[in-house]
Design an enzyme around this catalytic site. Structure first.
Site, PDB file in Angstrom:
ATOM      1  N   TYR B  87      10.381   3.165  -2.409  1.00 51.05           N
ATOM      2  CA  TYR B  87       9.258   2.909  -1.504  1.00 51.05           C
ATOM      3  C   TYR B  87       9.221   4.038  -0.483  1.00 51.05           C
ATOM      4  O   TYR B  87      10.263   4.430   0.052  1.00 51.05           O
ATOM      5  CB  TYR B  87       9.462   1.562  -0.810  1.00 51.05           C
ATOM      6  CG  TYR B  87       8.182   0.870  -0.418  1.00 51.05           C
ATOM      7  CD1 TYR B  87       7.362   0.319  -1.381  1.00 51.05           C
ATOM      8  CD2 TYR B  87       7.801   0.778   0.914  1.00 51.05           C
ATOM      9  CE1 TYR B  87       6.183  -0.336  -1.033  1.00 51.05           C
ATOM     10  CE2 TYR B  87       6.622   0.130   1.273  1.00 51.05           C
ATOM     11  CZ  TYR B  87       5.823  -0.429   0.290  1.00 51.05           C
ATOM     12  OH  TYR B  87       4.660  -1.069   0.646  1.00 51.05           O
ATOM     13  N   ASP B 210      -4.276 -11.520 -20.057  1.00 51.51           N
ATOM     14  CA  ASP B 210      -4.599 -12.305 -21.241  1.00 51.51           C
ATOM     15  C   ASP B 210      -3.488 -13.301 -21.519  1.00 51.51           C
ATOM     16  O   ASP B 210      -2.360 -13.156 -21.060  1.00 51.51           O
ATOM     17  CB  ASP B 210      -4.766 -11.369 -22.440  1.00 51.51           C
ATOM     18  CG  ASP B 210      -5.912 -10.427 -22.201  1.00 51.51           C
ATOM     19  OD1 ASP B 210      -7.006 -10.912 -21.878  1.00 51.51           O
ATOM     20  OD2 ASP B 210      -5.709  -9.204 -22.282  1.00 51.51           O
TER      21      ASP B 210
END
Lengths: 373, 373
Positions: B87, B210
């Site tokens: 990060y 999905d």
């Protein structure tokens, strides 16, 4: 919708049933324009196949109209895309080709006092159908330009130089000392960006194609770099030269660019993004490689980059006629002062097919083709 | 640089040579905080491997400081990324994990009158090092919050809900009746976007993964759609359902979205772009698929789309402490009114390792893990 009106108007002389021209034939005789020759296309398709030269009879010049004898008009990539039917805003065929150009006032309607025969004028905003020898249009269509510049510059000042100027002035506020980066630096817009940036004290970093597989007739990399530096480029790199871990190490004392221009896509767009400083903006105005722009998530989140597009035709549609005319005058003044130049080749109208082939890239890299009528 | 100060402060109790704490040991005795337990990491790496629970002795509570007994703190993806060292803004190890949370005031320094023992407070803006049982920080670090909300909401109100609120309010001006589209709609930010949009009369289109290859424990598509619609979703589509020529034909009478949020990248980002109306904006705030965003040239030029990013930590760094506290109060009021809810699981501090595994996705899709101290 002046553009569409303009389009309809240039269609009028074509040998199709047109109730307005039939009506006109019965009206009182008035000054007529000379017969004209025009490059038309009756269907979308490959420009070599679908364009043809036709003769069109003269038409009446009404009281608010101006008849212009065209002097020169370029073949721009967007003209080709319109003929191909792949440009999002385009006249429906049959249509006359061309979108910008310069002409000389031939005659004016009885109510027109702002133009005189001999004046140089350009359609401004540009109008469809400039590839013809005479055009009759409402006086509002025309903008008088300084005859002190070469006609090929007056003919080409809108589509590319105005795009360059607007991208430098309309996207973010640039100050003297700021830096921009662009790919496709040898394009006409690219050359204009370099010179306009230079004239405003804006540093510019330029990316050009690699020398590998040069097009026939394409100048060597060193020669291209030299030419762009003579125009005012601070740095010129080939894409290969930028295959380094940290492109910014190549900047020396030049500040990181705050704004980037992309007319290529693919890797060349990624290189522009790599150069941009934290919070920078990349403006896409073309996609010569036909490859999309790919952006990492961290470029958006952690580097806070913004991406947008620029499309002159859309900008002009935002009621910008007056503003654009002022900018065109500024650009022509730069031309007159020798501060804005770009490579063009004047092609006689009768050699249109050769010029079209060159514009289509069939003879390798060529200067901008400008038809001289 | 309060965040860095905060970080240094939480490091102080760790058993490393620290001249300031040595100096303090010789100063006049004052109220001390109770001994604390903290999850620390001494090096960057995989969180399971590098984090450990340590005991730290109590420290002096100085006159302007507040000692807070932590009640709850979440394990956010960005906390994991900070431990991994990937990060961009992160404390250097050794460091205590965590970035947001809620605690109860345990004691206050002699000059502090704005807080009393028993008050609920959050570090606002968030501070590094919330995964510990007691924290001593300057009174300015803390923001008092309403005790009428469940502690897990107070603990998690900043990183995700504030991102959702800011993206809806800070990117473009949205009006009631406008539409937004987002992918990753089941994420915590996604759930907040739906509910905040709903509360403002903004229509929302949602894209979810999905059903193919569902993670263990992942709810069926129909169940997910139902849940999101109960939160206020106008439409919910799986990526597969959007493999149609014209996604906009699925919108019915919902206006085309003017703003899109992307926290996935890849195809899911392209679907957001497809839904956007001419001139729309897509804001990227995450990249769960680890795939970049790909954009066609014509999306930029002819559709005039703009793309940018949003990063809460950067926004907070722009002197936004006061503004953010007001927004947090608004968000907690929505929670209290039952207008903002999202799935969480409270994990006892002693089960931190299990909660961490769940947050790392080792047990399939799981609710947000919130440590209860």
């Amino acid at each position: 919708m002046r553009i569409m009106t303009s389009y309809l108007r240039v269609q009028k002389p074509l040998p199709f049933i047109n109730f307005k021209s039939i009506t006109r034939a019965f009206s009182v005789a008035a000054t007529k324009s000379p017969p004209s020759k025009a490059i038309i296309y009756s269907t979308h398709g490959e420009p070599n196949a679908v364009t043809k030269l036709v003769s069109v009879p003269g038409i009446e010049v009404k009281e608010n109209e101006v008849c212009v004898k065209m002097l020169a008009a370029p073949i721009n990539p967007s003209d080709i895309n319109r003929i191909q039917g792949v440009y999002p805003v385009r006249p429906e065929p049959p249509a006359v080709g061309g979108y910008e150009g310069v002409g000389e006032v031939y005659s004016v309607g009885s109510a027109v006092h702002s133009f005189s025969p001999g004046d140089w004028v350009i359609p401004s905003p540009p109008s469809f159908g400039t590839w013809q020898t005479y055009i009759v249009e409402d006086h509002n269509v025309w903008h008088k330009v300084d005859k002190g510049v070469p006609m090929e510059y007056a003919a080409t000042i809108t589509v590319n130089p105005l795009t360059a100027l607007l991208m430098l002035e309309d996207c973010i506020t640039l100050n003297s000392g700021d830096t921009i980066v662009q790919n496709g630096a040898t394009s006409m817009v690219g050359q204009c960006v370099i010179q306009i940036a230079k004239s405003r004290g804006i540093r510019n970093i330029n990316i050009i194609r690699d020398s590998a597989n040069p097009s026939p007739g394409r100048a060597g990399v060193d020669e291209v770099k030299e030419r762009l530096k003579n125009l005012g480029a601070d740095e010129v790199f080939t894409e290969n030269e930028l295959e380094v871990k940290n492109v910014k190490s190549l900047l020396g004392d030049i500040p990181e660019p705050v704004l980037g221009f992309n007319c290529v896509g693919g890797n060349a767009a990624s290189l522009v993004l790599k150069f941009l400083r934290h919070g920078g903006t990349m403006v896409t105005y073309g996609g010569m490689s036909k490859k999309p722009v790919t952006v990492s998530t961290s470029s958006f989140i952690f580097k806070e980059l913004s991406l947008r597009g620029f499309w002159l035709q859309k900008w002009l549609g935002k009621d910008k006629a007056e503003e654009s005319r002022g900018m065109i005058d500024r650009l022509l003044a730069l031309v007159k002062d020798g501060k804005l130049k770009y490579k063009m080749e004047l092609a006689p109208f009768e050699d249109f097919n050769t010029a079209l082939d060159k514009a289509l890239g069939k003879h390798g890299s060529q200067p901008k083709q400008v038809i001289k009528f």
